[in-house]
Design a protein around this motif. Structure first.
Motif, PDB file in Angstrom:
ATOM      1  N   SER A 174      72.015 129.216 -36.768  1.00 18.40           N
ATOM      2  CA  SER A 174      72.878 129.610 -35.972  1.00 18.40           C
ATOM      3  C   SER A 174      72.939 128.681 -34.723  1.00 18.40           C
ATOM      4  CB  SER A 174      72.624 131.002 -35.265  1.00 18.40           C
ATOM      5  OG  SER A 174      72.537 131.783 -36.122  1.00 18.40           O
ATOM      6  N   SER A 175      74.145 128.005 -34.225  1.00 17.18           N
ATOM      7  CA  SER A 175      74.178 127.000 -33.218  1.00 17.18           C
ATOM      8  C   SER A 175      74.955 127.856 -32.146  1.00 17.18           C
ATOM      9  CB  SER A 175      74.897 125.879 -33.519  1.00 17.18           C
ATOM     10  OG  SER A 175      74.211 124.970 -34.664  1.00 17.18           O
ATOM     11  N   ILE A 227      77.616 132.419 -30.306  1.00 12.71           N
ATOM     12  CA  ILE A 227      77.267 131.413 -31.370  1.00 12.71           C
ATOM     13  C   ILE A 227      78.628 131.002 -31.844  1.00 12.71           C
ATOM     14  CG2 ILE A 227      76.625 131.426 -33.635  1.00 12.71           C
ATOM     15  CD1 ILE A 227      74.617 133.892 -33.049  1.00 12.71           C
ATOM     16  N   ASP A 228      78.481 129.215 -31.796  1.00 16.02           N
ATOM     17  CA  ASP A 228      79.526 128.636 -31.915  1.00 16.02           C
ATOM     18  C   ASP A 228      79.774 128.288 -33.581  1.00 16.02           C
ATOM     19  OD1 ASP A 228      80.949 128.227 -29.604  1.00 16.02           O
ATOM     20  OD2 ASP A 228      79.739 126.428 -29.270  1.00 16.02           O
ATOM     21  N   GLN A 229      78.420 128.402 -34.259  1.00 20.03           N
ATOM     22  CA  GLN A 229      78.561 127.666 -35.664  1.00 20.03           C
ATOM     23  C   GLN A 229      77.571 128.431 -36.309  1.00 20.03           C
ATOM     24  OE1 GLN A 229      79.074 123.579 -36.584  1.00 20.03           O
ATOM     25  NE2 GLN A 229      78.095 123.620 -38.514  1.00 20.03           N
ATOM     26  N   GLU A 230      77.588 128.901 -37.600  1.00 24.08           N
ATOM     27  CA  GLU A 230      76.438 129.370 -38.542  1.00 24.08           C
ATOM     28  C   GLU A 230      76.598 128.706 -39.668  1.00 24.08           C
ATOM     29  OE1 GLU A 230      75.725 134.194 -37.926  1.00 24.08           O
ATOM     30  OE2 GLU A 230      77.917 133.680 -37.843  1.00 24.08           O
ATOM     31  N   SER A 261      77.184 136.727 -36.676  1.00 26.34           N
ATOM     32  CA  SER A 261      78.124 136.758 -35.539  1.00 26.34           C
ATOM     33  C   SER A 261      79.712 136.412 -35.949  1.00 26.34           C
ATOM     34  CB  SER A 261      77.723 135.271 -34.838  1.00 26.34           C
ATOM     35  OG  SER A 261      78.501 135.279 -33.521  1.00 26.34           O
ATOM     36  N   ALA A 262      79.993 135.606 -36.983  1.00 31.75           N
ATOM     37  CA  ALA A 262      81.388 135.147 -37.210  1.00 31.75           C
ATOM     38  C   ALA A 262      81.821 136.162 -38.085  1.00 31.75           C
ATOM     39  CB  ALA A 262      81.137 133.921 -38.357  1.00 31.75           C
ATOM     40  N   TYR A 320      74.955 134.135 -21.069  1.00 34.35           N
ATOM     41  CA  TYR A 320      76.143 134.337 -22.502  1.00 34.35           C
ATOM     42  C   TYR A 320      76.200 133.042 -23.119  1.00 34.35           C
ATOM     43  CZ  TYR A 320      80.512 135.250 -24.802  1.00 34.35           C
ATOM     44  OH  TYR A 320      81.455 135.146 -25.859  1.00 34.35           O
ATOM     45  N   LEU A 321      76.161 132.039 -22.516  1.00 33.12           N
ATOM     46  CA  LEU A 321      76.287 130.752 -23.311  1.00 33.12           C
ATOM     47  C   LEU A 321      75.178 130.465 -24.159  1.00 33.12           C
ATOM     48  CD1 LEU A 321      78.258 128.240 -21.245  1.00 33.12           C
ATOM     49  CD2 LEU A 321      78.899 129.491 -23.044  1.00 33.12           C
ATOM     50  N   HIS A 322      73.950 130.712 -23.539  1.00 32.82           N
ATOM     51  CA  HIS A 322      72.501 130.377 -24.295  1.00 32.82           C
ATOM     52  C   HIS A 322      72.175 131.402 -25.145  1.00 32.82           C
ATOM     53  CE1 HIS A 322      69.017 127.823 -24.426  1.00 32.82           C
ATOM     54  NE2 HIS A 322      68.259 128.748 -24.216  1.00 32.82           N
ATOM     55  N   PHE A 323      72.330 132.906 -25.129  1.00 26.98           N
ATOM     56  CA  PHE A 323      71.693 133.983 -25.873  1.00 26.98           C
ATOM     57  C   PHE A 323      72.708 134.504 -26.561  1.00 26.98           C
ATOM     58  CE2 PHE A 323      68.880 133.672 -22.303  1.00 26.98           C
ATOM     59  CZ  PHE A 323      67.654 133.087 -22.690  1.00 26.98           C
TER      60      PHE A 323
END
Length: 188
Positions: free
Chosen positions: A102-103, A85-88, A159-160, A79-82
């Motif tokens: 995408s970070s 998304i924290d920031q776009e 994502s956001a 979940y964390l790796h794929f």
């Protein structure tokens, strides 16, 4: 010049828009989503482990507990790796092109770049999502064979999912850069 402003996503969650103006022809927009909630992480982990403990007491097999722990850890890492998304970010430079980054929560970054010669326009589009009409920013790419046609529509900030007020801020600034880019070749 840099400024930060708070907005909402389509579900009412909190987003942060960070605008960086490097020059009249270069701007960057970063949308940050809330970090992973410790409360939701704990709730999912406890649910899986309690279900595994219930199965363990029923079948008296310790492999069930080991498998639950292993599956929970693998699921969290996946979940964390794929997914999370924290920031776009969207970087637009009139002489070069547009870069989307995408970070992910794990630190992984995914970057896409479009040369300015490929970009026809940046627009706000609408779509039906979960019985609601939502708006999203997208980049229209020119068809290489027929430049007056559109070959691809690339959504930004997937994502956001920011609301329209946030998209308008980014759209206006992108249009200023694109207008400057269109005016530069005409004067040269």
């Amino acid at each position: 010049m840099e400024d930060e402003q708070s907005f909402s996503d389509i579900c009412g969650g909190r987003l942060s828009l960070q605008r960086r103006y490097y020059s009249p022809t270069c701007r960057e927009f970063c949308i940050s989503c809330p970090r992973l909630s410790l409360r939701s992480l704990t709730a999912v982990t406890c649910t899986v482990w309690l279900a595994a403990y219930g199965l363990f007491t029923l079948f008296e097999n310790s492999m069930i507990l080991s498998a639950a722990i292993f599956i929970t850890l693998l699921g969290l890492l996946g979940y964390l790796h794929f997914v999370k998304i924290d920031q776009e970010s969207l970087l637009i430079i009139d002489s070069l092109g547009i870069q989307m980054t995408s970070s992910y929560a794990s630190g992984k970054e995914s970057t896409t770049f479009f040369e300015m010669g490929q970009v026809k326009d940046v627009v706000i589009n609408e779509a039906i999502y979960m019985q609601k009409v939502i708006y999203y920013l997208c980049i229209l790419l020119k068809d290489p064979v027929e430049p007056h046609r559109i070959s691809q529509v690339v959504p930004v900030f997937q994502s956001a999912k920011p609301r329209l007020d946030c998209l308008i801020e980014v759209y206006r600034s992108c249009q200023e850069v694109l207008a400057h880019q269109k005016a530069t070749p005409a004067s040269a």
